[in-house]
Design a protein around this motif. Sequence first.
Motif, PDB file in Angstrom:
ATOM      1  N   ILE A  78     -80.662 -38.036  54.051  1.00  0.00           N
ATOM      2  CA  ILE A  78     -81.494 -38.330  55.126  1.00  0.00           C
ATOM      3  C   ILE A  78     -80.402 -38.852  56.207  1.00  0.00           C
ATOM      4  O   ILE A  78     -79.576 -39.691  55.727  1.00  0.00           O
ATOM      5  CB  ILE A  78     -82.510 -39.317  55.003  1.00  0.00           C
ATOM      6  N   ASP A  79     -80.334 -38.654  57.356  1.00  0.00           N
ATOM      7  CA  ASP A  79     -79.313 -39.403  58.507  1.00  0.00           C
ATOM      8  C   ASP A  79     -80.240 -40.696  58.942  1.00  0.00           C
ATOM      9  O   ASP A  79     -81.255 -40.457  59.438  1.00  0.00           O
ATOM     10  CB  ASP A  79     -79.223 -38.385  59.420  1.00  0.00           C
ATOM     11  N   ILE A  80     -79.569 -41.776  58.767  1.00  0.00           N
ATOM     12  CA  ILE A  80     -80.036 -43.109  59.051  1.00  0.00           C
ATOM     13  C   ILE A  80     -79.390 -43.774  60.162  1.00  0.00           C
ATOM     14  O   ILE A  80     -78.254 -43.746  59.984  1.00  0.00           O
ATOM     15  CB  ILE A  80     -80.552 -43.889  57.795  1.00  0.00           C
ATOM     16  N   GLU A  81     -80.162 -44.219  61.017  1.00  0.00           N
ATOM     17  CA  GLU A  81     -79.492 -45.013  62.138  1.00  0.00           C
ATOM     18  C   GLU A  81     -79.775 -46.509  62.301  1.00  0.00           C
ATOM     19  O   GLU A  81     -81.130 -46.472  62.176  1.00  0.00           O
ATOM     20  CB  GLU A  81     -79.790 -44.276  63.557  1.00  0.00           C
ATOM     21  N   PHE A  82     -79.103 -47.511  62.355  1.00  0.00           N
ATOM     22  CA  PHE A  82     -79.665 -48.911  62.576  1.00  0.00           C
ATOM     23  C   PHE A  82     -79.624 -49.447  63.934  1.00  0.00           C
ATOM     24  O   PHE A  82     -78.429 -49.128  64.555  1.00  0.00           O
ATOM     25  CB  PHE A  82     -78.801 -49.580  61.498  1.00  0.00           C
ATOM     26  N   ALA A  83     -80.514 -50.213  64.285  1.00  0.00           N
ATOM     27  CA  ALA A  83     -80.600 -50.710  65.521  1.00  0.00           C
ATOM     28  C   ALA A  83     -81.237 -52.166  65.290  1.00  0.00           C
ATOM     29  O   ALA A  83     -82.283 -52.358  64.534  1.00  0.00           O
ATOM     30  CB  ALA A  83     -81.157 -49.952  66.579  1.00  0.00           C
ATOM     31  N   GLY A  84     -80.844 -53.070  66.424  1.00  0.00           N
ATOM     32  CA  GLY A  84     -81.408 -54.379  66.223  1.00  0.00           C
ATOM     33  C   GLY A  84     -80.988 -55.166  67.286  1.00  0.00           C
ATOM     34  O   GLY A  84     -79.833 -55.095  68.017  1.00  0.00           O
ATOM     35  N   ALA A  85     -81.539 -56.326  67.694  1.00  0.00           N
ATOM     36  CA  ALA A  85     -81.083 -57.214  68.800  1.00  0.00           C
ATOM     37  C   ALA A  85     -79.910 -57.874  67.943  1.00  0.00           C
ATOM     38  O   ALA A  85     -79.780 -58.288  67.000  1.00  0.00           O
ATOM     39  CB  ALA A  85     -82.103 -58.170  69.019  1.00  0.00           C
TER      40      ALA A  85
END
Length: 327
Positions: A78-85
């Motif tokens: 699975i291709d996973i991307e991380f995002a967050g403040a």
Amino acid sequence: MDKKWLAAAAVLMGILVYLFVGFAYHSSKMSSIVKELQGHQGNGTKRYHVVLIEQERYHPYWEMVEKGAEEAAEEYGIDIEFAGAVRNNMDEQLNLLEKAIAARVDAIIVQGLNEEKFTPLINKAVGRGIPVVTIDTDAPDSQRLAYVGTDNVAAGESLGHLVVETTGGSGKIGVIIGSDLSASQLQRLDGLKQVVGQYSGMEIVAVRSSNISHMEAIQQAAQMLREHPEINVMVGTSATDALGMLQAAKSLRRDELTIIGFDNQKETLTAIRSGEIKATVAQQPYLMGGTAVKLLYDHFQGEQLLPEYYTEVKVLDSSNVQEEESL
């Protein structure tokens, strides 16, 4: 003339064959690039694009969630991307959730930090065919696929029992929670109150919020201790709180203060080893991240999921603090 014509025809045919072969080669290469951009492997196997939206990037707790999710994503293709403040900001989380929906990713992992605000967006994602797994904090009234994380009321009860065992059922308690807008933090506080309320010799005299900030935890704890000098026990419900309370206690020379924390940051564990912090209730963020990704993989394979997957908490004190390495 016939020979010249045949020679010209042969040359022309050779040029056409060369152009055709070149066209076929470049078309094949372009097709491969397009498949890659669409999230497909060269063999035609679907590679799903999942976004994990964190409460705060580069926070030690969320770094452990990332690590678990990343390793599981690699295992399941699975291709996973991380995002967050960069700093705890609910509006930024909501904005990132909107962006993930607009990008039509294959799935989203996100906190249900505030049910009133997050539930409509989670339902919006599901309505567009994007499954959502909530992590760390649930949105049980939403159409989310499943929740992965701590049973936060039970975790708060663990804090309460720890306070009782540590004090013998008598004491004045000050509490620092991570956020008064976070459902998980309020649930932990409720669990703590339920246990403490059973003991007439115990009283929670003040509750303040650190906004998941070490500096604010210091400031709020110091102000609380000045206003309520009778407090002899302080309890934190998020990762930054115990360390903030410890620093405030040192600055006010409150060496007798009993401090009980939450989560297993390195500095918290070091303070437990030195006896400055009594104990902490540790979650399993690495397991949360890995489980959330695995559940999405199972969903993509057509498996039916349960609505909740609770990860256990563990009390760490000077007798077993080395066990944090297994969490």
